[in-house]
Design an enzyme around this catalytic site. Structure first.
Site, PDB file in Angstrom:
ATOM      1  N   CYS A 228     -91.783  -7.885  33.237  1.00 56.81           N
ATOM      2  CA  CYS A 228     -91.066  -8.594  34.305  1.00 56.81           C
ATOM      3  C   CYS A 228     -89.762  -9.155  33.739  1.00 56.81           C
ATOM      4  O   CYS A 228     -89.639  -9.417  32.545  1.00 56.81           O
ATOM      5  CB  CYS A 228     -91.941  -9.673  34.940  1.00 56.81           C
ATOM      6  SG  CYS A 228     -92.680 -10.820  33.788  1.00 56.81           S
ATOM      7  N   SER A 261     -93.999 -10.440  29.827  1.00 55.27           N
ATOM      8  CA  SER A 261     -92.727 -11.056  30.228  1.00 55.27           C
ATOM      9  C   SER A 261     -91.598 -10.517  29.362  1.00 55.27           C
ATOM     10  O   SER A 261     -91.833 -10.049  28.241  1.00 55.27           O
ATOM     11  CB  SER A 261     -92.808 -12.566  30.033  1.00 55.27           C
ATOM     12  OG  SER A 261     -92.993 -12.861  28.658  1.00 55.27           O
ATOM     13  N   ASP A 262     -90.389 -10.585  29.876  1.00 58.04           N
ATOM     14  CA  ASP A 262     -89.247 -10.387  28.992  1.00 58.04           C
ATOM     15  C   ASP A 262     -89.168 -11.612  28.074  1.00 58.04           C
ATOM     16  O   ASP A 262     -89.769 -12.661  28.340  1.00 58.04           O
ATOM     17  CB  ASP A 262     -87.941 -10.182  29.780  1.00 58.04           C
ATOM     18  CG  ASP A 262     -86.886  -9.454  28.932  1.00 58.04           C
ATOM     19  OD1 ASP A 262     -87.003  -9.450  27.693  1.00 58.04           O
ATOM     20  OD2 ASP A 262     -85.937  -8.896  29.525  1.00 58.04           O
ATOM     21  N   TRP A 263     -88.424 -11.455  27.009  1.00 58.92           N
ATOM     22  CA  TRP A 263     -88.394 -12.477  25.943  1.00 58.92           C
ATOM     23  C   TRP A 263     -87.607 -13.714  26.424  1.00 58.92           C
ATOM     24  O   TRP A 263     -86.374 -13.692  26.466  1.00 58.92           O
ATOM     25  CB  TRP A 263     -87.775 -11.870  24.698  1.00 58.92           C
ATOM     26  CG  TRP A 263     -88.716 -11.103  23.805  1.00 58.92           C
ATOM     27  CD1 TRP A 263     -88.817 -11.248  22.447  1.00 58.92           C
ATOM     28  CD2 TRP A 263     -89.672 -10.087  24.148  1.00 58.92           C
ATOM     29  NE1 TRP A 263     -89.787 -10.388  21.946  1.00 58.92           N
ATOM     30  CE2 TRP A 263     -90.320  -9.678  22.960  1.00 58.92           C
ATOM     31  CE3 TRP A 263     -90.086  -9.496  25.358  1.00 58.92           C
ATOM     32  CZ2 TRP A 263     -91.333  -8.701  22.935  1.00 58.92           C
ATOM     33  CZ3 TRP A 263     -91.084  -8.526  25.329  1.00 58.92           C
ATOM     34  CH2 TRP A 263     -91.686  -8.151  24.131  1.00 58.92           C
ATOM     35  N   GLY A 264     -88.349 -14.736  26.809  1.00 62.72           N
ATOM     36  CA  GLY A 264     -87.698 -15.931  27.333  1.00 62.72           C
ATOM     37  C   GLY A 264     -87.669 -15.971  28.847  1.00 62.72           C
ATOM     38  O   GLY A 264     -86.891 -16.731  29.435  1.00 62.72           O
TER      39      GLY A 264
END
Ligand code: BGC
Length: 714
Positions: A228, A261-264
């Site tokens: 995401c 998740s995407d990073w952050g």
């Protein structure tokens, strides 16, 4: 009953390489796990030092991520690597060197799904031999914004083409007991303010555009995971967006894998967990370890149902079973087993099939045998080809051929892949070749004036986290090309760009090649096309606009100088009419249309017929090589409906890529995806097939119709 559930599992998995019992095996394993063991699976670490936080010692240095395994139950750790162009490295003093594919947009421009598969299989093999079992590609954000700094990672503007090509790449990656990841879910179509921008889009328009590309990629590729994205969609962060993750992806599409998740990109514990996120990635990129102790507490307090934690673990394990990660021995780092020479050939083939010959006045190309001298100008074409920056950056053997260019830290510096177009061309011509760096237009003019032919290599570096400020070539290269063309009317421009650019000098030059970021063997690929060793067969996977004024958003929404500022962008302006659909709907004439691309031979298209058979629409036609060289035709079928209330006059309905000898004719049959002949009805929650007449048009580009056929649909 057991046989039935097995059959259902197979259908839902939708791919031959999914072991039929992956679901049952995952379920049985979850039943044996303690709560803490489940929690281990849903929490990922960044694989490199970040703001003073050191990754777990088991992580592979300078990589995207690491997730602990459960040794008691023989669940291996997950070693994640970026991404879609090859095994990338996070910034490091000596980053790992691997084979780089040409950009995703280049591979999409091949219109050759088999090549996309082979390209994916090659980088997946390198991933495994680099110690990884999760690869963070295919990347398929639709090109709504030609200035998006990440377009080079993606597959263009059409949902069918982008979905098919990315899905095939994922299938290839996963043929190596490596989990593939379709990303970024969803509507992450610009980098400006990517973590705070709120995308407004209606459901039907979304389902018929970006989501359709992702859906087709997921159906075809059967990825173990989906990532995401950073942005918000209709007011809700993508990684806690119940509608996107639970409703569209998991419920409607039957996705059985896990959402990372995407990073952050995570902003909460309870909304994210209940909203459909299965694994938090890249700690410490987020503000808090939301899926750490906070998730445990939320489950124990009943804010997140215990069954939901089971579901997260089960989805992760399903992917690990379905793609062989559980059954294969854990990957080991053994890059010495990589056949770099063979892999460079795979990359080269994708590059040369993806190069698009945009213009060829007077048939200046291929270069004639009698050419006595060639002045090569600019683009470091004496030593290298350019590559795109960011997490997807693949580093070459021996390091960047040119150092010290671009930003000093992420997403820079610019990495130049050591593959010299000049040397590769010199090996294929008797002409005397000179090189001028193009830094002074006056010097370049002199070099060009003294040669039979001038070839300007124009480059545009694009990178994750930054969009390009405009569609113009940077660093006064437009002026350089104009100057060179003024000195030598036999000027060829080779573009190495992340995506479309404008060409104020187009009328003044003889030929233009779009070579994108051509990858590890890019210099050779370019030279083979220039020399005629390869007959160009790339076709544009994205429109080249004539100017920014033609775009749905002439100015990108947001403010690149603002880190925290919150912005909105309205994708309902064009809705599902992305790319060529927008230009056709608004009757704008772009610089080069979607699907355009010349060949050194010519093709004729005819005998177009459309029929309905067993509920399927089949379009048949013939294509003939009418020229004197063998070459690949890319016949394209578009569908239009007068009554269907479609977003645009026409949609790409299918294509083929056919090798034809001179004079040869082949019959082609294309089965049309029913969604291309339908409209998504948000109120009914399903696709509604359009009735009435559908007009099919056939040609070698979206703006080159050679034949028409009408099919009356009931
Ligand atoms: C990118 C992802 C990438 C991740 C891990 C993020 O910045 O958006 O595409 O996979 O980093 O490196």
């Amino acid at each position: 009953m057991k046989a039935l559930s097995c059959a259902v599992a197979l259908t839902l998995a939708g791919a031959a390489n999914a072991a039929p019992d992956a679901g049952e095996r995952a379920q049985a394993l979850v039943a044996k796990m303690t709560q803490d063991e489940k929690l281990r699976l849903v929490f990922g670490y960044f694989g490199a030092e970040f703001n003073g936080t050191v990754p777990p010692k088991e992580a592979i240095p300078a990589t995207a991520g690491y997730i602990h395994g459960v040794p008691r139950l023989n669940i291996p750790p997950q070693w994640q690597t970026d991404a879609g162009l090859g095994v990338a490295s996070q910034p490091a003093p000596s980053p790992r060197a691997r084979t780089s594919l040409p950009s995703g947009l280049a591979t999409a421009s091949t219109w050759n799904p088999r090549l996309a598969y082979e390209a994916g299989a090659m980088i997946g093999r390198e991933a495994r031999l680099s110690g990884h079992n999760v690869m963070l590609g295919g990347s398929v954000n639709l090109m709504r914004e030609p200035r998006n700094g990440r377009n080079f990672e993606y597959a263009g503007e059409d949902p069918l083409l982008a979905g098919v090509m990315t899905g095939e790449q994922v299938r290839g990656i996963q043929s190596n007991q490596v989990i593939g990841t379709v990303k970024h879910f969803a509507f992450n179509d610009q980098e400006t303010n990517r973590t705070t921008i709120d995308v407004k889009i209606g459901e039907a328009a979304g389902r018929m555009s970006d989501l359709l590309a992702l859906q087709i990629a997921i159906e075809r590729g059967n990825p173990g995971s989906v990532m995401c994205s950073y942005n918000l969609v209709n007011g809700v962060y993508a990684c806690e967006n119940d509608w996107l993750l639970n409703k569209v992806l998991k419920q409607d599409w039957g996705f059985r894998g896990y959402v990372m998740s995407d990073w952050g990109a995570v902003h909460s514990t309870i909304p994210a967990a209940n909203g459909g996120l299965d694994q938090q990635s890249g700690w410490p990129f987020d503000k808090s370890p939301y899926f750490g102790p906070a998730l445990k507490e939320a489950v124990n307090n009943g804010h997140v149902p215990a069954a939901r934690l089971d579901d997260m673990a089960q989805r992760i394990l399903w992917a690990m079973f379905a793609h062989g990660v559980m059954d294969a021995p854990p990957p080991v780092v053994e890059p010495e087993k990589i056949d770099f020479a063979a892999h460079a050939q795979v990359s080269r083939q994708a590059a040369e099939e993806g190069i698009v010959l945009l213009k060829n006045a007077g048939d200046l190309l291929p270069l004639a045998a009698g050419v006595r001298s060639i002045a090569i100008i600019g683009g470091h074409a004496d030593v290298a080809v350019i590559s795109g920056g960011g997490a997807a950056q693949v580093h070459p053997q021996g390091g960047s051929a040119v150092k010290g260019e671009g930003p000093k830290s992420f997403p820079g510096p610019i990495v130049w892949l050591p593959s010299s177009p000049k040397d590769a061309l010199a090996a294929r011509t008797k002409a005397r070749i000179t090189y001028h760096d193009g830094k002074s237009a006056e010097g370049a003019k002199r070099a060009a004036a003294g040669a039979d032919i001038a070839i300007v290599f124009a480059t545009q570096w694009t990178a994750e986290s930054i969009d390009t400020p405009s569609l113009s070539l940077p660093e006064r290269q437009d002026a350089l090309i104009a100057a060179v063309a003024g000195a030598n009317r036999r000027t060829i421009v080779v573009l190495e760009t992340g995506g479309p650019v404008t060409m104020p000098w187009l009328d003044k030059v003889s030929a233009v090649l779009a070579a994108w970021y051509p990858g590890t063997a890019g210099g050779e690929a370019i030279a083979r096309v220039l020399s005629g060793e390869v007959n160009p067969s790339g076709r544009l996977a994205a429109t080249f606009p004539a100017s920014e004024a033609q775009l749905p958003r002439p100015k990108i929404d947001g403010d690149p100088s603002s880190k925290e500022g919150r912005f909105r962008t309205d994708y309902d302006i064009e809705g599902a009419a992305v790319g060529y659909k927008w230009y056709e709907r608004t009757k704008k004439k772009p610089l080069f249309a979607f699907g355009h691309g010349l060949s050194y031979t010519t093709f004729a298209y005819g005998d177009l017929q459309a029929r309905e058979e067993g509920g399927k629409v089949i379009v048949e036609f013939t294509v003939t090589n009418t020229g004197r060289r063998a070459g690949h035709a890319v016949p394209q079928v578009y569908a239009g409906s007068h009554t269907g209330k479609w977003e645009a006059p026409r949609r790409l309905a299918g294509w083929d890529k056919v090798l034809l000898q001179p004079g040869e004719r082949k019959a082609v049959s294309v089965t049309v995806d029913p969604r291309i002949l339908s409209v998504y009805d948000a109120a009914a929650g399903r696709w509604m097939r359009s009735s009435g007449d559908i007009e099919f048009t056939l040609g070698g580009a979206s703006d080159a119709t050679a034949a028409r056929a009408v099919l009356g649909m009931k």
